[in-house]
Structure formats: C-alpha cells, structure tokens
Design a protein around this motif. Structure first.
Motif, short mmCIF file in Angstrom:
data_model
loop_
_atom_site.label_atom_id
_atom_site.label_comp_id
_atom_site.label_asym_id
_atom_site.label_seq_id
_atom_site.Cartn_x
_atom_site.Cartn_y
_atom_site.Cartn_z
N ILE A 83 0.94 -1.33 -0.01
CA ILE A 83 -0.20 -0.15 0.00
C ILE A 83 0.63 1.44 0.04
CG2 ILE A 83 0.03 0.22 2.40
CD1 ILE A 83 -3.02 1.30 -0.07
N ILE A 84 2.15 1.11 1.19
CA ILE A 84 3.06 2.00 0.67
C ILE A 84 3.31 2.41 -1.00
CG2 ILE A 84 5.40 3.22 1.22
CD1 ILE A 84 4.52 1.55 3.56
N GLY A 85 3.71 1.59 -1.23
CA GLY A 85 4.07 1.59 -2.65
C GLY A 85 3.13 2.29 -3.98
N ALA A 86 2.39 1.42 -3.26
CA ALA A 86 0.99 2.31 -4.32
C ALA A 86 0.10 3.38 -5.04
CB ALA A 86 0.29 0.30 -3.96
N SER A 87 0.52 3.39 -3.12
CA SER A 87 -0.54 5.02 -2.93
C SER A 87 0.74 5.87 -3.81
CB SER A 87 -0.64 5.00 -1.32
OG SER A 87 0.38 4.58 -0.72
N LEU A 88 2.51 6.20 -3.14
CA LEU A 88 3.06 6.67 -3.54
C LEU A 88 2.94 6.67 -4.67
CD1 LEU A 88 6.10 6.06 -1.82
CD2 LEU A 88 5.00 7.51 -1.46
N GLY A 89 3.11 5.76 -5.69
CA GLY A 89 3.34 5.65 -7.43
C GLY A 89 2.00 6.17 -7.91
N ALA A 90 0.48 6.00 -7.31
CA ALA A 90 -0.59 6.60 -7.67
C ALA A 90 -0.80 8.42 -7.49
CB ALA A 90 -1.62 5.67 -6.79
N SER A 91 0.61 8.48 -6.24
CA SER A 91 0.29 9.97 -6.16
C SER A 91 1.46 10.28 -7.43
CB SER A 91 0.39 10.32 -4.84
OG SER A 91 -0.46 9.58 -3.48
N PHE A 158 -7.16 13.28 -3.53
CA PHE A 158 -6.58 12.08 -4.29
C PHE A 158 -5.87 11.01 -3.94
CE2 PHE A 158 -4.14 9.53 -7.41
CZ PHE A 158 -5.00 8.98 -7.99
N SER A 159 -5.24 11.42 -2.51
CA SER A 159 -3.62 10.75 -2.26
C SER A 159 -4.37 9.97 -1.42
CB SER A 159 -2.43 11.70 -1.98
OG SER A 159 -2.13 12.07 -3.21
N LEU A 160 -5.89 10.85 -0.47
CA LEU A 160 -5.43 10.37 0.73
C LEU A 160 -6.97 9.16 0.31
CD1 LEU A 160 -6.33 13.64 3.24
CD2 LEU A 160 -4.59 11.38 3.37
N ILE A 161 -7.18 9.77 -1.02
CA ILE A 161 -8.12 8.16 -0.99
C ILE A 161 -7.99 7.41 -1.98
CG2 ILE A 161 -10.52 8.27 -2.66
CD1 ILE A 161 -11.21 11.08 -2.14
N SER A 162 -7.39 7.60 -2.94
CA SER A 162 -6.70 6.25 -3.19
C SER A 162 -6.21 5.53 -1.53
CB SER A 162 -5.18 6.69 -4.06
OG SER A 162 -5.68 7.26 -5.38
N PHE A 163 -4.94 6.21 -0.82
CA PHE A 163 -4.83 5.33 0.24
C PHE A 163 -5.53 4.73 0.81
CE2 PHE A 163 -3.14 4.85 4.40
CZ PHE A 163 -2.39 4.68 4.00
N ALA A 164 -6.75 5.17 1.13
CA ALA A 164 -7.40 4.61 1.92
C ALA A 164 -8.50 3.06 1.03
CB ALA A 164 -8.39 5.38 2.36
N THR A 165 -8.52 3.23 0.18
CA THR A 165 -9.08 2.26 -0.69
C THR A 165 -8.24 1.31 -1.68
OG1 THR A 165 -9.35 4.19 -2.47
CG2 THR A 165 -11.31 4.39 -1.81
N MET A 166 -7.38 1.67 -1.99
CA MET A 166 -6.72 0.86 -2.51
C MET A 166 -5.63 -0.41 -0.87
SD MET A 166 -3.99 1.96 -5.15
CE MET A 166 -3.43 3.47 -4.34
N MET A 167 -6.44 0.05 0.09
CA MET A 167 -5.29 -0.59 1.13
C MET A 167 -5.91 -2.42 0.96
SD MET A 167 -5.34 0.20 5.65
CE MET A 167 -4.73 1.90 4.81
N PRO A 168 -7.49 -2.18 2.02
CA PRO A 168 -8.13 -2.93 1.55
C PRO A 168 -7.55 -4.44 0.52
CG PRO A 168 -9.74 -1.81 1.51
CD PRO A 168 -8.55 -0.95 0.76
N ALA A 169 -7.69 -4.10 -0.46
CA ALA A 169 -7.19 -5.28 -1.67
C ALA A 169 -5.57 -5.75 -1.55
CB ALA A 169 -6.94 -4.81 -3.09
N SER A 170 -4.73 -4.26 -0.77
CA SER A 170 -3.19 -4.47 -0.26
C SER A 170 -2.82 -5.61 -0.21
CB SER A 170 -2.75 -3.16 -0.70
OG SER A 170 -2.96 -2.48 -1.59
N PHE A 171 -4.04 -5.57 1.46
CA PHE A 171 -3.68 -6.86 2.04
C PHE A 171 -4.08 -7.61 1.93
CE2 PHE A 171 -2.73 -3.09 4.61
CZ PHE A 171 -1.47 -3.32 5.61
N ILE A 172 -5.19 -7.91 1.25
CA ILE A 172 -6.08 -9.04 1.53
C ILE A 172 -4.81 -9.78 0.27
CG2 ILE A 172 -7.91 -10.24 -0.17
CD1 ILE A 172 -9.66 -7.89 1.40
N TYR A 173 -4.86 -9.18 -1.32
CA TYR A 173 -3.90 -10.88 -1.94
C TYR A 173 -2.51 -10.79 -1.21
CZ TYR A 173 -7.05 -7.93 -5.19
OH TYR A 173 -7.81 -8.05 -6.59
#
Length: 224
Positions: A83-91, A158-173
């Motif tokens: 989630i750290i990498g994905a949210s940084l990349g998205a931002s 965008f950054s805050l919402i992306s971080f929060a909403t990508m978190m569930p899938a990141s941890f599930i996978y």
C-alpha cells in the motif's frame, strides 16, 4: 513544452529499456522476484516500494507485486509495503499528469474510452466514483491516476482517498499469498477468499449508496 518533451523522452526511454533488458519479465516472474527481494534483507523493503512506484508511473505490468509482497514478507508487512508503494506511485503519477505532462496526456489519451468514462463519472458522482473505481478495479490502477489528474480533483484528496481505498485489496492479496505458502490451498482459504470478495463488493457499494443519499438530500433541500 520543455517539461512535456522531457517527460515523453523519459517515459518512452524507460519503457524501451524495461522491455529491452528484461525488466518486464523480471516483474512478472513471481518466484524470481520473491527470491531476489528475500536475499536483499531490509533493503528489499525499499526496492519493493521503488518497484511499485516505477510500475505505477510508467504503466508497466506489476499486477503480481502485492502477491510477491505477501510471499516474500508475509501478509502484514507485505500488505503494508504494497500500500505504501502503490499509493506513492499513484500520487506521483497524478502529480505528473496534473502539473508536468497534462497537455501531452490530453492529446495522447483524451479520446480514450477509459479517460472519458472517468471524467464523466467524476463530474456526475464526485469522489464517490474515485472510491468505487479504486475498490473495484474496473480500470487499471495506473491509468486511473493519470485520468483523474485531468479532473479538478486536488492532489491531497486523490492521495488520501487512493491510500484508503487501495488498502483492503493490498492486504487481502498479500495475506492470501502468505496463507497459500504457509498452509497451502484449503477449504479455509477458499472461505476466506469468498469473504474477502464479499467485503470488497460491500465496500464498493457503499460510496454509490451514500452518493444517492446525498443527491436526494440536496434535491429535498432545493425544493424547500
């Protein structure tokens, strides 16, 4: 114009080199990538985050990174790094799209169906559309970041919402990958996968539900 030209040159060069020197094959080799990261120790954490950023910014195939994170580091740490990498990349992608290469992206992708659907979705539903598309990946995550940069949405939102909403899938996978390695495929795992899918479906439904409620309240307020 100089910023746009520099972005185009760097973008094309990185993609060319990624394919030319086997970096793309490296990203999609789950076993090899896992072994490489494990051998690096704690430095592998930084490499994993950097890989996630590069994949997002340059639209490279990195759909297995969350799985690799879970395999190499376990569910909790793997999910956190993902989630750290994905949210940084998205931002970073969003910032590049909004402030560095906006004109180029509009010319290059302005007529793309994905871009048009996202623009329409944001104009009609606001941030609830971003929440929905992050929870349910109907569009590729990396492309989404550049597409949302074309909307009036702020970097912070965008950054805050992306971080929060990508978190569930990141941890599930990551957790699922870790479970498979430690316990193998079992009935318990299948039940957990079903529960995880149901959770993501529920989370994706909530913003749409709240969006309808807000619109209804606004309509009633105007009538009064």
């Amino acid at each position: 114009m100089k910023k746009i030209l520099a972005f185009i040159v760097i973008f094309v060069l990185v993609i060319f080199l990624a394919y030319q020197f086997g970096f793309v094959d490296f990203l999609t080799d789950i076993a090899g990538l896992r072994a490489y990261l494990e051998n690096l120790g704690w430095v592998g954490y930084l490499i994993f985050i950097l890989l996630s950023v590069v994949v997002a910014v340059f639209l490279l195939p990195g759909q297995f990174l969350a799985i690799v994170g879970g395999l190499a580091y376990g569910g909790l740490l793997g999910g956190t790094l993902t989630i750290i990498g994905a949210s940084l990349g998205a931002s970073i992608s969003f910032i590049i799209g909004k402030y560095v290469a906006r004109d180029y992206i509009l010319r290059r992708f302005g007529n793309d169906a994905t871009f048009q659907k996202i623009e329409k979705g944001v104009s009609e539903n606001g941030i609830s559309f971003l929440i929905f598309t992050r929870l349910v990946p109907i569009f590729p995550y990396a492309i989404q970041s550049y597409a949302y940069a074309m909307t009036p949405m702020s970097v912070k939102k965008f950054s805050l919402i992306s971080f929060a909403t990508m978190m569930p899938a990141s941890f599930i996978y990551a957790f699922m990958a870790s479970e498979i390695v430690s316990k193998g495929v079992s009935l318990t795992l299948l039940l957990e996968l079903t529960a995880a899918g149901a959770l993501l479906a529920l989370l994706a439904y909530l913003p749409k539900r709240f969006s309808k409620k807000i619109k209804q309240l606004n309509s009633e307020y105007k009538k009064e």
